[in-house]
Enzyme design. Structure first.
Site, PDB file in Angstrom:
ATOM      1  N   PHE A 186       0.742  -1.197   0.068  1.00  0.00           N
ATOM      2  CA  PHE A 186       0.173   0.085   0.072  1.00  0.00           C
ATOM      3  C   PHE A 186       0.777   1.314   0.031  1.00  0.00           C
ATOM      4  CE2 PHE A 186       0.915  -1.015   4.475  1.00  0.00           C
ATOM      5  CZ  PHE A 186       0.901   0.534   5.147  1.00  0.00           C
ATOM      6  N   CYS A 187       0.161   2.554  -0.295  1.00  0.00           N
ATOM      7  CA  CYS A 187       1.087   3.785  -0.416  1.00  0.00           C
ATOM      8  C   CYS A 187      -0.200   4.638  -0.130  1.00  0.00           C
ATOM      9  CB  CYS A 187       1.691   3.857  -1.667  1.00  0.00           C
ATOM     10  SG  CYS A 187       0.837   3.642  -3.137  1.00  0.00           S
ATOM     11  N   THR A 188       0.336   6.092  -0.723  1.00  0.00           N
ATOM     12  CA  THR A 188      -0.863   6.895  -0.518  1.00  0.00           C
ATOM     13  C   THR A 188      -2.016   6.922  -1.253  1.00  0.00           C
ATOM     14  OG1 THR A 188       1.035   8.514   0.305  1.00  0.00           O
ATOM     15  CG2 THR A 188      -1.085   9.602  -0.297  1.00  0.00           C
TER      16      THR A 188
END
Length: 293
Positions: A186-188
């Site tokens: 996951f990331c922003t």
């Protein structure tokens, strides 16, 4: 939800797709955005588009209608949040080799995405402690260390990388740690974790997913369940809460460190000049310079 007190619409979006006329399109993007008083950054690359823009609702809607008129971007998915003031100071349209730099040119997401998990399904997995096939779920944060410090999922694997180009090697070095487990990157907003998941598939990870839409989409769909803290964003707001509202977190102008509300009470925090993370280093440097003189 947008209100009269938050008139600015902030959008984040990306798409991996062949885009070979970026040089021709750049002045068109810049002119349209300037005409509609939009600010932010649009990155155009042979592998696709990545954008962070803000403006009034009518202008954002006009931009999206204009962009989606191009068949390549007709299905562009956008994440929205709102703010009281314009979060960007200028309008930039950049040409780059990659829309997010990883330095792995063989990764071409448009030729086949990594499997993804929707926020509501991820929450269900985390609620029950395993995926739908009974495998333990491990969250892997693909963001830089200072972003992770603002907030992340419970029990996240965080390799403290300082730039995304470090991720491919570190995840390859730790492959054995994930045997028999389902990995969710996951990331922003989804772009880094999509590339990360594809790379992990390429090097032999058997069960890897990306979080569709990243943290911001997760906040939008299910709130802050299984998440601690806020989400760092690259504009003046610095961080958004699970309610997608601006927080009191700040970023130091001098050293770029994230400064929490508690740290802002320190006498070392002087907006635009110093913070508790760098004040001591600045003083030491000044003393060393004085001694040398």
């Amino acid at each position: 939800m947008q209100s009269p007190d938050t008139p600015y619409v902030n959008i984040a979006a990306y798409k991996f797709v062949s885009f070979d006329d970026t040089a021709e399109k750049r002045p068109q993007f810049l002119a349209f955005c300037q005409q509609h008083n939009l600010r932010g950054t649009v990155i155009l690359s042979p592998e696709g588009i990545n954008l962070f823009l803000a403006g009034l609702r009518a202008d954002i809607d006009a931009f999206l209608a204009w962009l989606r008129a191009d068949a390549r971007f007709a299905d562009l998915i956008v994440k929205e949040s709102y703010s009281e003031k314009q979060p960007f100071t200028r309008m930039l349209v950049k040409l780059k080799a990659e829309i997010i730099t990883m330095k792995h040119p063989l990764i071409k997401p448009e030729l086949g995405r990594a499997p993804f998990v929707e926020p509501k399904d991820l929450k269900r997995w985390l609620d029950q402690g395993h995926d739908d096939e009974g495998r333990p779920v491990v969250m892997v944060d693909t963001r830089n260390g200072f972003e992770v410090d603002v907030g992340t999922f419970d029990n996240t694997v965080d390799y403290r990388i300082s730039k995304f180009t470090e991720f491919p090697k570190v995840i390859e070095d730790h492959k054995a740690d994930f045997e028999g487990k389902t990995v969710v990157t996951f990331c922003t907003g989804g772009i880094r974790c999509e590339k990360a998941a594809i790379h992990m598939q390429n090097i032999g990870y058997d069960h890897v997913y990306q979080l569709e839409g990243g943290i911001l989409k997760y906040f939008e769909d299910v709130g802050g369940a299984h998440y601690q803290g806020d989400c760092f964003v690259f504009d003046y707001r610095t961080a958004l809460s699970p309610e997608l509202k601006e927080t009191q977190t700040a970023q130091c102008f001098a050293c770029r460190a994230v400064v929490t509300p508690r740290e802002q009470l320190s006498p070392d925090y002087v907006p635009g000049k110093s913070c508790p993370h760098c004040a001591g280093k600045q003083q030491a440097a000044q003393e060393a310079s004085s001694a040398a003189a």
